[in-house]
Design an enzyme around this catalytic site. Structure first.
Site, short mmCIF file in Angstrom:
data_model
loop_
_atom_site.label_atom_id
_atom_site.label_comp_id
_atom_site.label_asym_id
_atom_site.label_seq_id
_atom_site.Cartn_x
_atom_site.Cartn_y
_atom_site.Cartn_z
N GLU A 59 68.65 63.07 -59.70
CA GLU A 59 67.42 63.72 -59.26
C GLU A 59 67.26 65.08 -59.93
O GLU A 59 68.23 65.65 -60.44
CB GLU A 59 67.47 63.90 -57.74
N ASP A 62 73.28 52.28 -60.04
CA ASP A 62 73.36 52.99 -58.77
C ASP A 62 73.33 52.04 -57.58
O ASP A 62 73.06 50.84 -57.74
CB ASP A 62 72.23 54.03 -58.65
N ASN A 76 59.60 61.58 -60.60
CA ASN A 76 60.08 62.95 -60.80
C ASN A 76 60.98 63.06 -62.03
O ASN A 76 61.66 64.06 -62.22
CB ASN A 76 60.84 63.44 -59.56
N HIS A 104 63.59 61.17 -62.70
CA HIS A 104 65.01 60.81 -62.53
C HIS A 104 65.36 59.57 -63.35
O HIS A 104 64.52 58.73 -63.63
CB HIS A 104 65.41 60.66 -61.06
P1 PGA Z 1 60.69 51.65 -60.14
O1 PGA Z 1 61.87 52.70 -60.05
O2 PGA Z 1 61.00 50.76 -61.29
O3 PGA Z 1 60.75 50.89 -58.82
O4 PGA Z 1 59.44 52.41 -60.32
C1 PGA Z 1 62.29 53.32 -61.21
C2 PGA Z 1 63.23 54.45 -60.87
O5 PGA Z 1 63.08 55.06 -59.80
O6 PGA Z 1 64.11 54.75 -61.69
#
Ligand code: PGA
Length: 241
Positions: free
Chosen positions: A143, A67, A136, A138
């Site tokens: 999302e 992404d 959450n 995702h």
């Molecule tokens: P993070 O993000 O590794 O910074 O916790 C993971 C994500 O949001 O997929």
């Protein structure tokens, strides 16, 4: 689904780097799906160490990141293009033209998404997809929603994601509200998926993804249906399993 639990985030990084390294040893021209965020940083540090030790070679690999924010210049300190250069690409022998990140600056983002999917397909699909997980649930920037979206698409970030990612920006106002993300179909088509999660703030999302019903409200729950997925967790992230 296989679950491996380690004492700490450093061990998760080492184990994940070994699996990615083994993929490159077995198939030097592997197509890797890569992730950004805090969680993969120990993995990338270990991969760089394996490269420097001569054990891992990226010269024939191709990578596609999950992404990118919409509207951030690629050299912006918070862009995922920049993250990947700073934390992996500039430190290993990947060919710059083989290291792909979605184009969040495209005039036509839908077309850019379709082109990204087509490029992955033309490369033979993803041999291995590395994933983090949001609080959450995702994966990528897919999302919580009413449906799973198959292809690369533009996403409006949830409040919880904006809040979580504010730590990288000067203020929450500066966090882009949209991103372009690989879809669930492409992630599910990867031959192998490694999901890494560390820290207590991921424990609920991990538990719901592993034990809950498969639902687009917790996008990672779809991984229960993947034939070759490994969750690599530290004790804190695994605490509610
Ligand atoms: P993070 O993000 O590794 O910074 O916790 C993971 C994500 O949001 O997929």
């Amino acid at each position: 689904m296989q679950i491996r639990i380690f004492d700490n985030a450093g061990q998760v990084g080492k184990a994940t780097a070994l699996l990615i390294g083994a993929q490159l040893v077995a198939k030097p021209d592997s197509v890797l799906g890569l992730a950004t965020g805090s969680t993969p940083l120990p993995t990338y540090q270990e991969l760089i160490a394996l490269y420097e030790a001569g054990a891992v070679d990226f010269s024939r690999a191709t990578t596609y990141n999950l992404d990118e924010y919409v509207g951030l210049p690629t050299d912006h300190v918070c862009s995922y293009h920049r993250f990947m250069k700073d934390n992996l690409f500039d430190h290993v022998n990947i060919r710059p033209e083989a290291a792909h990140v979605p184009n969040g600056l495209a005039a036509n983002l839908s077309q850019a998404g379709r082109d990204y999917d087509a490029a992955i397909e033309a490369a033979g699909g993803l041999d291995l997809q590395l994933l983090g997980i949001g609080r959450n649930g995702h994966i990528g920037f897919n999302e919580p929603a009413e449906t799973f979206i198959r292809g690369c698409h533009v996403v409006t970030l949830s409040d919880s994601t904006i809040e979580a990612n504010t730590r990288f920006f000067a203020s929450s106002d500066e966090v882009p509200r949209q991103a372009i993300s690989l879809g669930i179909g492409t992630i599910m088509n990867a031959k192998r998926v490694l999901l890494i999660a560390t820290g207590a703030d991921k424990a609920d999302a991990v538990e719901q993804s592993v034990n809950g019903e498969i639902t687009p409200r917790v996008q990672a729950s779809i991984l229960q249906a993947h034939p070759d997925v490994i969750f690599l967790l530290d004790k804190a992230a695994a605490a509610k399993l």
